[in-house]
Write an enzyme that holds these catalytic residues in place. Structure first.
Site, mmCIF file in Angstrom:
data_model
loop_
_atom_site.group_PDB
_atom_site.id
_atom_site.type_symbol
_atom_site.label_atom_id
_atom_site.label_comp_id
_atom_site.label_asym_id
_atom_site.label_seq_id
_atom_site.Cartn_x
_atom_site.Cartn_y
_atom_site.Cartn_z
ATOM 1 N N CYS A 57 96.113 69.538 19.573
ATOM 2 C CA CYS A 57 96.589 70.462 20.606
ATOM 3 C C CYS A 57 98.101 70.672 20.512
ATOM 4 O O CYS A 57 98.863 69.709 20.549
ATOM 5 C CB CYS A 57 96.226 69.914 21.985
ATOM 6 N N TYR A 188 97.003 82.734 21.200
ATOM 7 C CA TYR A 188 95.746 82.612 21.941
ATOM 8 C C TYR A 188 95.321 83.959 22.514
ATOM 9 O O TYR A 188 94.127 84.281 22.565
ATOM 10 C CB TYR A 188 95.891 81.575 23.062
#
Length: 314
Positions: A57, A188
């Site tokens: 992440c 994203y």
């Protein structure tokens, strides 16, 4: 997209939330602060706090970077979740994939959330900064955790390094906001867009931002001058993942990072800062991103690119 509703886990495959075709990121829930003097109720004490992270992440990666730069490894302990997000979210595992939960022996990160708040409703995410004494989550917003690491623990870490110097704060804050919108979250917005219009807008904004960063680095080695600051270390986790995950899987494929000479050299310089390469785990990055069923339903993990060797070359 809720992992827990009133403290009850919702088993489901990972599915990003969109609105009008655009990816939507939910605000973090726990927003307390650790302070040097303890005025916040959370004093900076060695051994009191524990960090739960994913090595894949980018948001959790920031916290590991600042922890390493500030030499807080002996002050704040760490546990690593497995790289794949399963039906119950982030899970603890064996050392080859992650680590066991060393504090309470839990199997899933959502159990840590319900220890802090039994009726928690929301997304179970990393990073998590945990208080062993109060048995609660202090904070799960990465941008705030790195600010705490930068200054609150100076009595126990490297006080000589300041990633958020007062004379540069206005410029750093402005850059952070712009980079978050266009690049950190921009990949994203492109990757999880569910309409052509949303994707086109996101990817155009992303590459316009990368072009601007390339121009900015033509005059100086780092974003705010001659030394890396918080702004650089917030950008780095996205750049180091770009060619491996975002370029192909997220359809951010107008150009690769290596096609930007200055951005590529800048990423290499940051990667070669002592302690940083150890925070980058390309195996976890690949397993996390290429396990997302929305984007890669067959779960096939690519062999390349060979970034570890190229980034580490002198």
């Amino acid at each position: 997209m809720k992992d827990l509703v009133d403290g009850v886990v919702r088993e489901r495959p990972f599915e990003p939330e969109t609105e009008n075709g655009e990816f939507r990121r939910e605000e973090r829930t726990f927003r307390n602060w650790i302070t040097a003097d303890g005025s916040s109720g959370f004093p900076a004490e060695p051994g009191r706090y524990h960090l739960y992270v994913s090595l894949g992440c980018p948001w959790a990666h920031r916290t590991l970077i600042v922890r390493a730069l500030k030499r807080l490894e002996a002050v704040i302990s760490v546990a690593v979740v497995e790289p794949i997000i399963g039906p119950q979210g982030w899970a603890f595992g064996e050392a080859s994939r992650g680590t066991a939960d060393p504090l309470y022996g839990k199997q899933y990160l959502h159990e840590i959330y319900t220890m802090a708040q039994p009726s928690f409703t929301g997304i179970v995410t990393v990073p998590v900064l945990w208080d062993r004494r109060e048995r609660t989550i202090v904070n799960n917003e990465s941008s705030e955790i790195i600010r705490m690491f930068n200054s609150a623990f100076d009595a126990h870490g490297d006080a000589r390094l300041d990633l958020y110097p007062r004379p540069l704060r206005h410029e750093i804050d402005a850059l952070n906001a712009w980079i978050y919108d266009r690049v950190n979250n921009g990949v994203y917005q492109a990757g999880f867009a569910s309409t052509q219009a949303a994707y086109d807008q996101a990817v155009d904004r992303l590459f316009a931002a990368l072009d601007e960063l390339e121009r900015r680095l033509s005059d100086q080695p780092y974003l705010v001058g001659e030394r890396p600051t918080e702004a650089d270390w917030r950008l780095f986790p996205t750049l180091v993942r770009f060619d491996m995950a975002y370029h192909g899987l997220f359809k951010c494929n107008i150009r690769r990072l290596v096609d930007y000479p200055r951005l590529w050299e800048y990423t290499r310089r940051l990667y070669q800062v002592p302690g940083i390469a150890e925070t980058v785990r390309f195996d976890h990055i690949k397993r996390l991103y290429y396990s997302l069923p929305t984007l890669n339903p067959n779960g096939i993990i690519p062999k390349g690119p060979d970034l570890e060797n190229r980034l580490g070359q002198p």
